[in-house]
Design an enzyme around this catalytic site. Structure first.
Site, short mmCIF file in Angstrom:
data_model
loop_
_atom_site.label_atom_id
_atom_site.label_comp_id
_atom_site.label_asym_id
_atom_site.label_seq_id
_atom_site.Cartn_x
_atom_site.Cartn_y
_atom_site.Cartn_z
N GLU A 1 -7.86 12.75 13.05
CA GLU A 1 -7.19 11.37 13.38
C GLU A 1 -6.15 11.67 14.57
OE1 GLU A 1 -4.76 7.57 11.25
OE2 GLU A 1 -5.53 9.30 10.01
N GLU B 1 -7.82 -2.17 3.52
CA GLU B 1 -6.92 -0.88 3.78
C GLU B 1 -6.81 -0.58 5.46
OE1 GLU B 1 -6.46 3.85 2.68
OE2 GLU B 1 -7.83 2.59 1.28
N LYS C 1 0.89 -1.30 0.06
CA LYS C 1 0.00 0.04 -0.16
C LYS C 1 1.04 1.17 -0.12
CE LYS C 1 -2.99 2.80 3.04
NZ LYS C 1 -3.62 2.86 4.31
N GLU D 1 -11.55 10.88 -3.70
CA GLU D 1 -11.55 11.03 -2.49
C GLU D 1 -10.52 12.29 -1.79
OE1 GLU D 1 -9.20 8.27 0.83
OE2 GLU D 1 -10.49 7.21 -0.85
#
Length: 392
Positions: free
Chosen positions: A192, A236, A143, A372
């Site tokens: 986050e 993910e 990734k 996104e």
């Protein structure tokens, strides 16, 4: 007046924030306003400056204590690249208050921003994602997170009203404004939490897997349900939550990791979320030491870390700087909070730069990843009054 004081509300501290003179960090636990600079944490001089960052911060806090300075807290930001210099200071004065509260929509600030220039152009970003997908399928890494930027030239930009708008719009997140010196400010509203330590309790909240929200309540619920059911997004997300848990287990005597992700919403995005909690085994391990051990997570870099970082260097068209680094504070007792530096911008004499990224895996679609990043840019674009700007 003492160097440390407590304000009644976070709103008072938001009102007192002055770019160039102070830095602000607001979270669900409270708000900090750092004014002036008593002592700056010196640069490392090492290729991996993050490795000894906690030690250097401890040394600076020791200097402050030995000199009788009342503030025993370091605040600021750490960049994405391990060799880049962090911007961390012991402030001259530190004011603490309650967490921000939601406020009704206010008149949009007049920012004076002109045209927005994407870096790279949208087609360049799609090409980079396609290249990354090809490299992933050939086994070079699993990734990678690829970012893009928007640049606008503007003079005399004042981030203060934008910061206040961000805090009122998403009070459950982490709003920040860090004075970087030379007329530059890093500001944003991150959803986050990288890691927090309060006493013996450690908390991390990795996010990975995202979907844009909709103004239509029915469509908004549909998008949330689709994200929670998405095999691609759950895969993910697992990369991130499993790595965060693996790192924290090295420092915690106990750790609780939910078996399934949950949904968390900001004003513009849905995210898959896992709240990880534990008890620190050694109280000498500070919140910053935990943060540097975790940084960068697969949510902002990829996996394996070094291969993903190398891909970012090849495929991205700009230097991330503080974007996808970490921002927050730590005190002499080791308590602190560090958020992932996303949904952010850097303003300076040469203009303003906004950033957003998306996680790329083997079945990623370049057009979907571009969409996104556009949705994620909406956090700052809305606060700047540019929600209708053509950035895709």
């Amino acid at each position: 007046m003492t160097a440390v004081s407590t304000a009644t509300t976070g709103a008072q501290l938001l009102a007192g924030y002055q770019p160039g003179e102070s830095s602000l960090f607001a979270s669900p636990r409270g708000t900090l306003l750092a004014e002036g600079t008593y002592f700056a944490v010196p640069p490392s001089g090492r290729a991996d400056g993050h490795a000894d960052l906690a030690r250097r911060v401890d040394a600076v806090l020791g200097v402050a204590e030995a000199a009788g300075h009342e503030v025993r807290t370091v605040v600021g930001a750490v960049p994405f690249a391990p060799g880049a210099a962090a911007h961390l200071i012991v402030p001259q004065r530190l004011r603490r208050g309650s967490a921000p509260t939601a406020v009704p929509p206010q008149p949009r600030p007049s920012t004076g921003l002109g045209a927005l220039y994407p870096v790279p152009a949208p087609e360049g970003y799609r090409d980079a994602v396609a290249q990354a997908v090809d490299e992933i399928r050939r086994g070079q890494y699993t990734k990678v997170v690829l970012a893009r930027s928007l640049h606008a030239q503007v003079s005399g930009f004042d981030p203060a009203p934008v910061v206040r708008a961000l805090a009122g719009r998403d009070p459950g997140g982490y709003t920040f404004a860090v004075d970087l010196g030379a007329g530059r400010t890093l500001f944003g509203a991150s959803p986050e939490l990288l890691v927090a330590r309060h006493g013996r309790t450690v908390t991390a909240n990795p996010l990975a897997g995202s979907a844009a929200r909709s103004a239509d309540p029915v469509e908004d619920r549909r998008r949330a349900a689709a994200l929670l059911a998405s095999a691609k997004d759950r895969h993910e997300h697992a990369f991130v939550s499993e790595q965060v848990a693996a790192v924290l287990r090295r420092y915690c005597s106990s750790l609780t990791v939910p078996a399934e992700p949950s949904l968390v919403a900001t004003a513009t995005m849905w995210h898959l979320s896992t709240v990880i909690t534990g008890e620190i085994a050694d109280p000498a391990i500070s919140a910053l030491a935990l943060a540097t051990a975790l940084h960068p997570t697969p949510a902002v870099c990829g996996t394996p870390t070094e291969a993903a970082r190398a891909a970012i260097g090849r495929l991205e068209a700009f230097d991330r700087g503080f974007y996808t680094g970490m921002v927050g504070w730590v005190d002499a007792s080791g308590d602190g909070e560090w958020a992932v530096t996303i949904r952010c911008a850097t303003a300076g004499p040469d203009g303003i730069d906004l950033y957003a990224g998306a996680g790329v895996v083997a079945d990623s679609d370049p057009a979907a990843e571009l969409a996104e990043t556009t949705a994620k840019l909406g956090t700052l674009l809305n606060a700047l009054g540019l929600e209708n700007a053509d950035v895709a």
